[in-house]
Design a protein around this motif. Structure first.
Motif, PDB file in Angstrom:
ATOM      1  N   ALA A  27       0.822  -1.210   0.000  1.00 61.48           N
ATOM      2  CA  ALA A  27       0.000   0.000   0.000  1.00 61.48           C
ATOM      3  C   ALA A  27       0.858   1.264   0.000  1.00 61.48           C
ATOM      4  O   ALA A  27       1.791   1.382   0.799  1.00 61.48           O
ATOM      5  N   ALA A  28       0.504   2.190  -0.889  1.00 64.95           N
ATOM      6  CA  ALA A  28       1.203   3.475  -0.959  1.00 64.95           C
ATOM      7  C   ALA A  28       1.085   4.194   0.383  1.00 64.95           C
ATOM      8  O   ALA A  28      -0.005   4.306   0.948  1.00 64.95           O
ATOM      9  N   GLY A  29       2.202   4.644   0.897  1.00 64.56           N
ATOM     10  CA  GLY A  29       2.220   5.383   2.146  1.00 64.56           C
ATOM     11  C   GLY A  29       2.213   4.534   3.401  1.00 64.56           C
ATOM     12  O   GLY A  29       2.437   5.027   4.497  1.00 64.56           O
ATOM     13  N   VAL A  30       1.957   3.234   3.259  1.00 65.54           N
ATOM     14  CA  VAL A  30       1.840   2.353   4.431  1.00 65.54           C
ATOM     15  C   VAL A  30       2.849   1.212   4.377  1.00 65.54           C
ATOM     16  O   VAL A  30       3.505   0.908   5.354  1.00 65.54           O
ATOM     17  N   GLY A  31       2.961   0.553   3.238  1.00 66.30           N
ATOM     18  CA  GLY A  31       3.825  -0.611   3.096  1.00 66.30           C
ATOM     19  C   GLY A  31       3.004  -1.881   2.980  1.00 66.30           C
ATOM     20  O   GLY A  31       1.839  -1.852   2.600  1.00 66.30           O
ATOM     21  N   ILE A  96       6.728  -9.038  -7.928  1.00 65.09           N
ATOM     22  CA  ILE A  96       5.887  -9.078  -6.726  1.00 65.09           C
ATOM     23  C   ILE A  96       6.501  -9.937  -5.622  1.00 65.09           C
ATOM     24  O   ILE A  96       6.324  -9.647  -4.444  1.00 65.09           O
ATOM     25  N   GLU A  97       7.270 -10.963  -5.993  1.00 63.36           N
ATOM     26  CA  GLU A  97       7.966 -11.757  -4.975  1.00 63.36           C
ATOM     27  C   GLU A  97       9.040 -10.918  -4.290  1.00 63.36           C
ATOM     28  O   GLU A  97       9.231 -11.006  -3.080  1.00 63.36           O
ATOM     29  N   PHE A  98       9.741 -10.100  -5.076  1.00 62.84           N
ATOM     30  CA  PHE A  98      10.769  -9.236  -4.494  1.00 62.84           C
ATOM     31  C   PHE A  98      10.144  -8.292  -3.472  1.00 62.84           C
ATOM     32  O   PHE A  98      10.647  -8.150  -2.363  1.00 62.84           O
ATOM     33  N   LEU A  99       9.038  -7.661  -3.839  1.00 63.27           N
ATOM     34  CA  LEU A  99       8.345  -6.775  -2.897  1.00 63.27           C
ATOM     35  C   LEU A  99       7.902  -7.531  -1.651  1.00 63.27           C
ATOM     36  O   LEU A  99       8.092  -7.065  -0.528  1.00 63.27           O
ATOM     37  N   ASP A 100       7.294  -8.687  -1.855  1.00 64.06           N
ATOM     38  CA  ASP A 100       6.767  -9.455  -0.725  1.00 64.06           C
ATOM     39  C   ASP A 100       7.870  -9.933   0.209  1.00 64.06           C
ATOM     40  O   ASP A 100       7.741  -9.842   1.428  1.00 64.06           O
ATOM     41  N   LYS A 101       8.959 -10.428  -0.342  1.00 67.91           N
ATOM     42  CA  LYS A 101       9.989 -11.055   0.492  1.00 67.91           C
ATOM     43  C   LYS A 101      10.992 -10.077   1.085  1.00 67.91           C
ATOM     44  O   LYS A 101      11.648 -10.398   2.067  1.00 67.91           O
ATOM     45  N   GLU A 105       6.454  -5.797   7.154  1.00 72.41           N
ATOM     46  CA  GLU A 105       5.104  -5.254   7.347  1.00 72.41           C
ATOM     47  C   GLU A 105       5.186  -3.777   7.722  1.00 72.41           C
ATOM     48  O   GLU A 105       6.052  -3.379   8.501  1.00 72.41           O
ATOM     49  N   LEU A 106       4.284  -3.000   7.176  1.00 70.70           N
ATOM     50  CA  LEU A 106       4.106  -1.586   7.509  1.00 70.70           C
ATOM     51  C   LEU A 106       5.375  -0.743   7.347  1.00 70.70           C
ATOM     52  O   LEU A 106       5.593   0.213   8.079  1.00 70.70           O
ATOM     53  N   ASP A 107       6.215  -1.093   6.391  1.00 62.17           N
ATOM     54  CA  ASP A 107       7.415  -0.317   6.090  1.00 62.17           C
ATOM     55  C   ASP A 107       7.352   0.063   4.619  1.00 62.17           C
ATOM     56  O   ASP A 107       7.535  -0.781   3.745  1.00 62.17           O
ATOM     57  N   TYR A 108       7.083   1.340   4.334  1.00 64.67           N
ATOM     58  CA  TYR A 108       6.848   1.792   2.958  1.00 64.67           C
ATOM     59  C   TYR A 108       8.106   2.370   2.327  1.00 64.67           C
ATOM     60  O   TYR A 108       8.810   3.160   2.930  1.00 64.67           O
ATOM     61  N   ASN A 109       8.360   1.968   1.091  1.00 61.34           N
ATOM     62  CA  ASN A 109       9.477   2.465   0.307  1.00 61.34           C
ATOM     63  C   ASN A 109       8.901   2.990  -1.011  1.00 61.34           C
ATOM     64  O   ASN A 109       8.605   2.208  -1.911  1.00 61.34           O
ATOM     65  N   LYS A 110       8.717   4.302  -1.095  1.00 55.99           N
ATOM     66  CA  LYS A 110       8.076   4.916  -2.262  1.00 55.99           C
ATOM     67  C   LYS A 110       8.833   4.614  -3.551  1.00 55.99           C
ATOM     68  O   LYS A 110       8.219   4.255  -4.570  1.00 55.99           O
ATOM     69  N   ASP A 111      10.148   4.759  -3.545  1.00 61.46           N
ATOM     70  CA  ASP A 111      10.935   4.512  -4.753  1.00 61.46           C
ATOM     71  C   ASP A 111      10.775   3.074  -5.236  1.00 61.46           C
ATOM     72  O   ASP A 111      10.683   2.811  -6.436  1.00 61.46           O
TER      73      ASP A 111
END
Length: 181
Positions: A27-31, A96-101, A105-111
């Motif tokens: 999630a944008a802004g949340v992670g 999507i696996e890279f993002l998931d792994k 939780e709850l750590d957002y990286n906008k870039d």
């Protein structure tokens, strides 16, 4: 119950009970968060698309004590066409696996989110090869999480990927083997 409206990319979906699913969303802004999608496995369910990986949209969530339930979803892009080409689908799965792994939780990286959505968009409508896109993506993404490297040196990062996320390494290895044939 608190309600949230978030732009999210669905990373993973797991069946839960007879007609529900648990989804992992970035999630944008949340992670990264998990949420229940009630009734989405029933015929004609309005939230079926919300519980499908690779969907990007505006998710409406009910929240009670850090437990989320998807109450609605407006899809921006389904990246549906990626499923028609196995190489593109495999490359999208690496994203999507890279993002998931790699994202807690709850750590957002906008870039990282912008880069991930950009890679999926390039896979869906570009003239570039899947190998070029995924190489660019992984080089950028590793930099965004603190492991910058030069383009072309991804194979030397095998140790990092194995220790940090063996699933991403397996996906990447399978993708590189497939395009090498």
């Amino acid at each position: 119950m608190e309600t949230l409206t978030l732009d999210c990319l669905c990373l993973k979906s797991v069946n839960w009970s007879e007609s529900d699913r648990i989804v992992t969303l970035y999630a944008a802004g949340v992670g990264k968060i998990s949420a229940k999608v009630k009734g989405c496995r029933k015929a004609g369910a309005k939230l079926a698309a919300a519980a499908s990986p690779l969907n990007f949209g505006r998710y409406y969530l009910g929240a009670v004590k850090n437990k989320y339930t998807v109450t609605g979803c407006d899809i921006y892009d389904t990246f549906f066409d990626l499923g028609k080409d196995i190489e593109k689908y495999y490359a999208a799965s690496v994203v999507i696996e890279f993002l998931d792994k790699t994202q807690p939780e709850l750590d957002y990286n906008k870039d990282l989110m912008v880069s991930s959505l950009g890679a999926l968009k390039r896979l869906g409508c570009g003239d570039e090869t899947s190998e070029e896109i995924i190489t660019d993506y992984l080089t950028e993404a590793l930099g965004y999480i603190g492991y910058a490297c030069e383009r072309g040196s991804l194979r030397r990062l095998g140790n990092f990927l194995y220790l940090k996320t063996d699933v991403v390494l397996s996906s990447l290895k399978g993708f590189l083997e497939m395009i090498g044939k």
